[in-house]
Design a protein around this motif. Sequence first.
Motif, short mmCIF file in Angstrom:
data_model
loop_
_atom_site.label_atom_id
_atom_site.label_comp_id
_atom_site.label_asym_id
_atom_site.label_seq_id
_atom_site.Cartn_x
_atom_site.Cartn_y
_atom_site.Cartn_z
N ALA A 1 16.24 -24.43 -5.23
CA ALA A 1 15.56 -23.52 -4.30
C ALA A 1 16.54 -22.67 -3.48
CB ALA A 1 14.68 -24.33 -3.38
N ILE A 2 16.10 -21.47 -3.13
CA ILE A 2 16.95 -20.54 -2.37
C ILE A 2 16.11 -19.94 -1.24
CG2 ILE A 2 18.20 -18.32 -2.49
CD1 ILE A 2 18.73 -18.88 -5.43
N THR A 3 16.70 -19.83 -0.05
CA THR A 3 16.06 -19.10 1.05
C THR A 3 16.91 -17.86 1.36
OG1 THR A 3 15.17 -21.14 1.96
CG2 THR A 3 15.27 -19.25 3.44
N LEU A 4 16.27 -16.71 1.31
CA LEU A 4 16.98 -15.44 1.54
C LEU A 4 16.50 -14.81 2.83
CD1 LEU A 4 16.46 -13.61 -1.87
CD2 LEU A 4 18.56 -14.75 -1.10
N HIS A 5 17.36 -14.00 3.44
CA HIS A 5 16.91 -13.20 4.58
C HIS A 5 17.10 -11.73 4.23
CE1 HIS A 5 16.32 -16.69 7.03
NE2 HIS A 5 17.42 -17.17 6.48
N LEU A 6 16.04 -10.95 4.38
CA LEU A 6 16.15 -9.53 4.04
C LEU A 6 17.22 -8.90 4.94
CD1 LEU A 6 12.37 -8.62 3.60
CD2 LEU A 6 14.06 -9.22 1.85
N PRO A 7 18.11 -8.11 4.35
CA PRO A 7 19.27 -7.64 5.12
C PRO A 7 18.93 -6.52 6.11
CG PRO A 7 19.34 -6.78 2.88
CD PRO A 7 18.17 -7.71 2.95
N TYR A 8 17.85 -5.79 5.88
CA TYR A 8 17.42 -4.77 6.84
C TYR A 8 15.92 -4.61 6.70
CZ TYR A 8 19.07 -2.30 2.61
OH TYR A 8 19.35 -1.94 1.32
N ASP A 9 15.31 -3.76 7.55
CA ASP A 9 13.85 -3.80 7.61
C ASP A 9 13.18 -3.26 6.33
OD1 ASP A 9 12.88 -0.97 7.99
OD2 ASP A 9 14.25 -1.12 9.68
N LYS A 10 11.91 -3.67 6.16
CA LYS A 10 11.22 -3.39 4.90
C LYS A 10 11.02 -1.89 4.64
CE LYS A 10 8.83 -7.83 4.63
NZ LYS A 10 7.60 -8.55 5.00
N THR A 11 10.87 -1.12 5.71
CA THR A 11 10.70 0.33 5.52
C THR A 11 11.96 0.92 4.86
OG1 THR A 11 9.55 0.27 7.62
CG2 THR A 11 10.03 2.45 6.73
N LEU A 12 13.11 0.45 5.31
CA LEU A 12 14.36 0.96 4.73
C LEU A 12 14.56 0.41 3.31
CD1 LEU A 12 16.86 2.69 5.04
CD2 LEU A 12 18.00 0.82 6.23
N ILE A 13 14.19 -0.83 3.07
CA ILE A 13 14.28 -1.38 1.70
C ILE A 13 13.41 -0.52 0.78
CG2 ILE A 13 13.84 -3.35 0.17
CD1 ILE A 13 14.39 -5.20 2.54
N ALA A 14 12.19 -0.19 1.24
CA ALA A 14 11.30 0.66 0.44
C ALA A 14 12.00 1.99 0.13
CB ALA A 14 10.00 0.91 1.20
N ALA A 15 12.57 2.62 1.14
CA ALA A 15 13.24 3.92 0.96
C ALA A 15 14.43 3.79 0.02
CB ALA A 15 13.68 4.47 2.31
N ARG A 16 15.20 2.70 0.18
CA ARG A 16 16.36 2.46 -0.67
C ARG A 16 15.94 2.32 -2.14
NH1 ARG A 16 18.61 1.10 -4.10
NH2 ARG A 16 20.30 -0.36 -4.53
N LEU A 17 14.71 1.78 -2.35
CA LEU A 17 14.20 1.60 -3.72
C LEU A 17 13.37 2.81 -4.17
CD1 LEU A 17 13.18 -2.18 -3.52
CD2 LEU A 17 15.20 -1.22 -4.65
N GLY A 18 13.34 3.85 -3.35
CA GLY A 18 12.62 5.08 -3.71
C GLY A 18 11.12 4.93 -3.70
N MET A 19 10.61 4.07 -2.80
CA MET A 19 9.15 3.84 -2.74
C MET A 19 8.61 4.25 -1.38
SD MET A 19 8.90 -0.06 -4.17
CE MET A 19 9.97 -0.56 -5.52
N GLN A 20 7.35 4.62 -1.34
CA GLN A 20 6.64 4.79 -0.07
C GLN A 20 6.38 3.39 0.50
OE1 GLN A 20 5.98 7.70 1.39
NE2 GLN A 20 7.05 8.67 -0.32
N PRO A 21 6.33 3.27 1.86
CA PRO A 21 6.10 1.94 2.45
C PRO A 21 4.83 1.25 1.91
CG PRO A 21 6.70 3.51 4.15
CD PRO A 21 6.56 4.29 2.88
N GLU A 22 3.78 2.04 1.67
CA GLU A 22 2.52 1.41 1.20
C GLU A 22 2.68 0.92 -0.25
OE1 GLU A 22 2.92 4.23 2.75
OE2 GLU A 22 2.04 5.91 1.68
N THR A 23 3.44 1.66 -1.06
CA THR A 23 3.72 1.20 -2.44
C THR A 23 4.50 -0.10 -2.39
OG1 THR A 23 3.97 3.52 -3.04
CG2 THR A 23 4.71 1.92 -4.67
#
Lengths: 254, 254
Positions: A185-207
């Motif tokens: 098992a692994i526990t991860l912590h997202l490195p920055y907020d989800k809105t920025l992760i979405a943008a980094r992945l080229g997605m809209q926040p709702e997508t």
Amino acid sequence: MSLSSFQESPSPFKSRSEVSRTELLKSSLLFKDVNPATLQELERTASSRTYSKGSLLFSQGDQANHFYLIKSGWVKLFRETLDGDEAVIDVLNDLHLLGETAIFENGQHNYSAEVIEESVLLSFPSHILKQAVENDSKMALNMLAVMSRFRRLQSNELEHRTVQNAPQRIGCFLLRLCNPNSKGAITLHLPYDKTLIAARLGMQPETFSRALARLKEETGIRVRGSTVELDSINQLSCYSCNACSESYPCDDLL
Amino acid sequence: MSLSSFQESPSPFKSRSEVSRTELLKSSLLFKDVNPATLQELERTASSRTYSKGSLLFSQGDQANHFYLIKSGWVKLFRETLDGDEAVIDVLNDLHLLGETAIFENGQHNYSAEVIEESVLLSFPSHILKQAVENDSKMALNMLAVMSRFRRLQSNELEHRTVQNAPQRIGCFLLRLCNPNSKGAITLHLPYDKTLIAARLGMQPETFSRALARLKEETGIRVRGSTVELDSINQLSCYSCNACSESYPCDDLL
């Protein structure tokens, strides 16, 4: 978690703030095994500074007078269209370089860079890098290795945007946060907020929200706030890496 | 029409087949103003060959023993996932290089390359390029310029995949086929078939057809088979370039 990840780990027994400037330079692949005179000149001309969240380091089109090495913190690279839309090109952390390529082409930054949480950066005059490449062939080969690696990661990214669906791309992002040698098992912590992760992945926040919900449903991973729990790496790699031309763990994670 | 376009035009009075090997090398930005000894060594070790349509030059993961310069023809760079999907990374024509970056990293090609119409290619042993970079700092700077340019074009592509819609991306593709100095009406010929253009732009063929129909409707351009007629460059640049961080004509077209 960034597109480019060409750092090596500095001494595991020191926090980044205790690491000397020399050690910091030596931990970057760019400066590995370069001529001592090259390293001395880089150290002599480097300047360290703390930047607060929201600081704009430079804008796309600016003259590239300096390049930067991140000692600690997070920096977002982005481009803005005439219509006012923003495309996040990358999000960088410790030991990554930024603004280093402009000087080999037209001397202008081809992206903007903004500090997204308090960061300590070393800056160097750009001409020192060009000079170092001209005078030290090891430095030239290192710079080419760094750029080849970046090119490969950008090709990966283009491939993923073409053939992976949104949940698979989030799965890939999470996988790259895991230690590939982890068993169980692994526990991860997202490195920055989800809105920025979405943008980094080229997605809209709702997508992103919909895709994350589907990823949880289809793989069984658990997400609470910025914490992600996996039963094993396989849980994600089976899901994302079949839709990729590389197999897990990707070369650059090893 | 390719993502990377780092060539300069050779003599306008000669067809590519009449151009000598020396002239061909000198027309590539990579070899511009390099030491005559470097150029001689490259010429000496180069080998020219005609490849028929469908020839696979190398596969992703292959050892990079050679790199190539396209004298004439078209080559597709692509990646294939475990699931069997294909992502087209680029489609290259005259004077472009391929397979040149692998040797600066792990020595393996990170894409496959397939000839899509009869092509004449010059191939060079990879170690010659590494040697040239080590011995000639001009060659190192040229190689870095070529890679910086490619990195910028890939960042453009990622930006477009994020902020441009499908018709705008087709508009951008067509704009890059135009002579930026043209005044008035322009007639273009699509450089390769529409299925491959769709794949190059990361679209499914049916998405491409719908997007092309919408582009025609919204801009008034006319498309018949592989011929595209524009009243002026503005007709497309107003439509596509507002959704881009660069303005027309892009730097690399000048």
